[in-house]
Design a protein around this motif. Structure first.
Motif, PDB file in Angstrom:
ATOM      1  N   SER A 185      13.223  -4.589  20.782  1.00  0.00           N
ATOM      2  CA  SER A 185      12.362  -4.224  19.408  1.00  0.00           C
ATOM      3  C   SER A 185      11.157  -4.536  19.387  1.00  0.00           C
ATOM      4  N   PRO A 186       9.548  -4.107  19.401  1.00  0.00           N
ATOM      5  CA  PRO A 186       8.283  -5.089  19.176  1.00  0.00           C
ATOM      6  C   PRO A 186       8.263  -5.619  18.268  1.00  0.00           C
ATOM      7  N   THR A 187       7.755  -6.545  18.525  1.00  0.00           N
ATOM      8  CA  THR A 187       7.232  -7.037  16.529  1.00  0.00           C
ATOM      9  C   THR A 187       6.650  -7.260  16.659  1.00  0.00           C
ATOM     10  N   VAL A 188       6.319  -8.092  14.908  1.00  0.00           N
ATOM     11  CA  VAL A 188       4.361  -7.769  14.716  1.00  0.00           C
ATOM     12  C   VAL A 188       4.212  -9.254  15.055  1.00  0.00           C
ATOM     13  N   ARG A 189       3.295  -9.647  14.927  1.00  0.00           N
ATOM     14  CA  ARG A 189       2.932 -10.949  15.334  1.00  0.00           C
ATOM     15  C   ARG A 189       3.087 -11.962  13.527  1.00  0.00           C
ATOM     16  N   TRP A 190       1.452 -11.382  12.768  1.00  0.00           N
ATOM     17  CA  TRP A 190       1.593 -12.283  10.734  1.00  0.00           C
ATOM     18  C   TRP A 190       1.553 -11.374  10.044  1.00  0.00           C
ATOM     19  N   PHE A 191       2.185 -11.130   9.080  1.00  0.00           N
ATOM     20  CA  PHE A 191       1.697 -10.059   7.548  1.00  0.00           C
ATOM     21  C   PHE A 191       1.640 -10.606   7.016  1.00  0.00           C
ATOM     22  N   VAL A 192       1.081 -10.031   5.958  1.00  0.00           N
ATOM     23  CA  VAL A 192       0.989 -10.060   4.014  1.00  0.00           C
ATOM     24  C   VAL A 192       1.850  -8.994   3.630  1.00  0.00           C
ATOM     25  N   LEU A 193       2.446  -9.520   3.209  1.00  0.00           N
ATOM     26  CA  LEU A 193       3.041  -9.013   1.932  1.00  0.00           C
ATOM     27  C   LEU A 193       3.130  -8.967   0.522  1.00  0.00           C
ATOM     28  N   ILE A 194       2.334  -7.953   0.308  1.00  0.00           N
ATOM     29  CA  ILE A 194       1.560  -8.058  -1.944  1.00  0.00           C
ATOM     30  C   ILE A 194       2.517  -7.193  -2.852  1.00  0.00           C
ATOM     31  N   GLU A 195       3.356  -7.875  -3.710  1.00  0.00           N
ATOM     32  CA  GLU A 195       3.065  -6.653  -4.199  1.00  0.00           C
ATOM     33  C   GLU A 195       2.978  -6.563  -5.492  1.00  0.00           C
ATOM     34  N   SER A 196       3.262  -5.712  -5.479  1.00  0.00           N
ATOM     35  CA  SER A 196       2.264  -5.212  -7.431  1.00  0.00           C
ATOM     36  C   SER A 196       3.097  -4.107  -7.647  1.00  0.00           C
ATOM     37  N   THR A 197       2.702  -2.966  -8.963  1.00  0.00           N
ATOM     38  CA  THR A 197       3.035  -2.678  -9.912  1.00  0.00           C
ATOM     39  C   THR A 197       2.695  -1.023 -10.141  1.00  0.00           C
ATOM     40  N   THR A 198       1.841  -1.227  -9.281  1.00  0.00           N
ATOM     41  CA  THR A 198       0.617   0.479  -9.379  1.00  0.00           C
ATOM     42  C   THR A 198       0.801   0.536  -8.152  1.00  0.00           C
ATOM     43  N   GLU A 199       0.095   1.739  -6.980  1.00  0.00           N
ATOM     44  CA  GLU A 199      -0.673   1.923  -6.624  1.00  0.00           C
ATOM     45  C   GLU A 199      -1.865   1.562  -6.396  1.00  0.00           C
ATOM     46  N   GLY A 200      -2.538   1.254  -7.199  1.00  0.00           N
ATOM     47  CA  GLY A 200      -4.048   0.901  -7.795  1.00  0.00           C
ATOM     48  C   GLY A 200      -4.067  -0.543  -7.454  1.00  0.00           C
ATOM     49  N   GLY A 201      -2.935  -1.733  -7.382  1.00  0.00           N
ATOM     50  CA  GLY A 201      -2.645  -3.133  -7.223  1.00  0.00           C
ATOM     51  C   GLY A 201      -2.551  -2.983  -5.327  1.00  0.00           C
ATOM     52  N   ALA A 202      -2.037  -1.912  -4.987  1.00  0.00           N
ATOM     53  CA  ALA A 202      -1.308  -1.970  -4.219  1.00  0.00           C
ATOM     54  C   ALA A 202      -2.764  -1.342  -3.161  1.00  0.00           C
ATOM     55  N   ARG A 203      -3.308  -0.608  -3.418  1.00  0.00           N
ATOM     56  CA  ARG A 203      -4.780   0.076  -2.319  1.00  0.00           C
ATOM     57  C   ARG A 203      -6.360  -1.830  -3.249  1.00  0.00           C
ATOM     58  N   THR A 204      -6.206  -1.956  -3.704  1.00  0.00           N
ATOM     59  CA  THR A 204      -7.217  -3.339  -4.336  1.00  0.00           C
ATOM     60  C   THR A 204      -6.181  -4.024  -2.613  1.00  0.00           C
ATOM     61  N   ALA A 205      -5.069  -5.123  -2.832  1.00  0.00           N
ATOM     62  CA  ALA A 205      -4.884  -5.177  -1.138  1.00  0.00           C
ATOM     63  C   ALA A 205      -5.079  -4.894  -0.582  1.00  0.00           C
ATOM     64  N   LEU A 206      -5.590  -3.348  -0.350  1.00  0.00           N
ATOM     65  CA  LEU A 206      -5.769  -3.114   1.705  1.00  0.00           C
ATOM     66  C   LEU A 206      -7.273  -3.846   1.404  1.00  0.00           C
ATOM     67  N   GLN A 207      -8.126  -3.203   0.035  1.00  0.00           N
ATOM     68  CA  GLN A 207      -9.523  -3.920   0.315  1.00  0.00           C
ATOM     69  C   GLN A 207      -9.726  -4.873   0.803  1.00  0.00           C
ATOM     70  N   ALA A 208      -9.023  -6.127  -0.146  1.00  0.00           N
ATOM     71  CA  ALA A 208      -8.629  -7.137  -0.009  1.00  0.00           C
ATOM     72  C   ALA A 208      -8.366  -7.840   1.779  1.00  0.00           C
ATOM     73  N   LEU A 209      -7.639  -7.063   1.869  1.00  0.00           N
ATOM     74  CA  LEU A 209      -7.276  -7.004   3.705  1.00  0.00           C
ATOM     75  C   LEU A 209      -7.760  -6.266   4.781  1.00  0.00           C
ATOM     76  N   ALA A 210      -8.770  -6.361   4.507  1.00  0.00           N
ATOM     77  CA  ALA A 210      -9.742  -4.858   5.892  1.00  0.00           C
ATOM     78  C   ALA A 210      -9.890  -5.504   6.849  1.00  0.00           C
ATOM     79  N   GLY A 211      -9.985  -4.771   7.439  1.00  0.00           N
ATOM     80  CA  GLY A 211      -9.746  -5.437   9.071  1.00  0.00           C
ATOM     81  C   GLY A 211     -10.784  -6.814   9.129  1.00  0.00           C
ATOM     82  N   LYS A 212     -11.961  -6.059   8.548  1.00  0.00           N
ATOM     83  CA  LYS A 212     -13.266  -7.042   9.212  1.00  0.00           C
ATOM     84  C   LYS A 212     -12.873  -8.118   8.571  1.00  0.00           C
ATOM     85  N   GLU A 213     -12.474  -8.149   6.639  1.00  0.00           N
ATOM     86  CA  GLU A 213     -12.075  -9.954   6.516  1.00  0.00           C
ATOM     87  C   GLU A 213     -11.443 -10.319   6.971  1.00  0.00           C
ATOM     88  N   LEU A 214     -10.878  -9.411   7.356  1.00  0.00           N
ATOM     89  CA  LEU A 214      -9.345 -10.859   8.060  1.00  0.00           C
ATOM     90  C   LEU A 214     -10.294 -11.399   9.286  1.00  0.00           C
TER      91      LEU A 214
END
Length: 237
Positions: A185-214
């Motif tokens: 199986s292929p592997t990941v390198r690093w990954f961040v996992l964000i735990e949220s209570t809503t889909e809105g929280g998940a989308r906030t996490a995605l915005q903060a971890l956008a490719g350009k910011e990383l």
């Protein structure tokens, strides 16, 4: 007064698995994973908790299922007890394991963690660190971004996982892996996992971890995001 501490992640190691399954086997697959495979794995000494997730429809692209096992340390994932289990798979495990598609499997060390809870929605973002920028990227994530994210009302945990290819490959020569047509199986390198209570929280996490910011802080530009909802969780007692 109790001296017990609060933590969102149990242990210092983890096994992360992303995969798909053919539609015609999905009901059997979920039955097998929830009622045999998950209890079997979490029952191994050193495994602390197992959680299964399914990708939210239309949220992001990629594998449909994500599983996270939390372990005492990464050494659990190459321990004799774990390898013995891998060398004695059930017939059902052989059949379901061979049927899984697009498997990504990685043994990881938890290198940063913030927050005090688990959420019904998780966001995973996989990426790689540029050469000689690992320390800068890790420091920014652990000291800045992850603590900042858990201040959001809908985000309860944020964690950084870094792969260990040596421990990941401990499965390669086992009977269970051989039953999967010996495919690696292929592997990941690093990954961040964000735990949220809503889909809105998940989308906030995605915005903060956008490719350009990383990328600005030392990550390679290509990232692989996913948003999943919790199916089931099981703790080792």
């Amino acid at each position: 007064m109790s001296t017990r501490s609060l933590a969102a992640i149990r242990g210092a190691g983890a096994l992360a698995v992303w995969n798909d399954i053919p539609d015609e086997l999905e009901d059997e697959y979920n039955n097998w994973y929830t009622n045999q495979h998950l209890p079997e794995r979490v029952g191994i000494e050193g495994f602390l908790r197992g959680r299964r997730f399914v990708r939210l429809p239309a949220a992001t692209e990629g594998c449909k299922y994500f599983t996270l096992y939390e372990t005492e340390s990464i050494a659990t994932l190459s321990s004799p007890l774990y390898i013995d289990r891998l060398n004695d798979p059930t017939d059902w495990t052989k059949r379901m394991g061979a049927a899984c598609l697009n498997v990504i499997r990685t043994a990881c060390t938890v290198t940063a963690s913030a927050g005090r809870g688990i959420g019904g929605i998780v966001t995973t973002v996989e990426f790689g660190a540029r050469h000689d920028e690992e320390i800068a990227l890790r420091t920014w994530l652990s000291d800045n971004l992850l603590p900042k994210l858990v201040q959001e009302a809908d985000i309860v945990g944020a964690h950084l996982f870094e792969s260990d290819l040596g421990v990941t490959s401990a499965k390669d020569a086992t009977a269970e892996q051989c039953a999967m047509s010996s495919r690696r199986s292929p592997t990941v390198r690093w990954f961040v996992l964000i735990e949220s209570t809503t889909e809105g929280g998940a989308r906030t996490a995605l915005q903060a971890l956008a490719g350009k910011e990383l990328s600005r802080h030392g990550a390679e530009e290509n990232i692989a995001p996913g948003i999943f909802r919790l199916l089931t969780a099981l703790d080792h007692r």
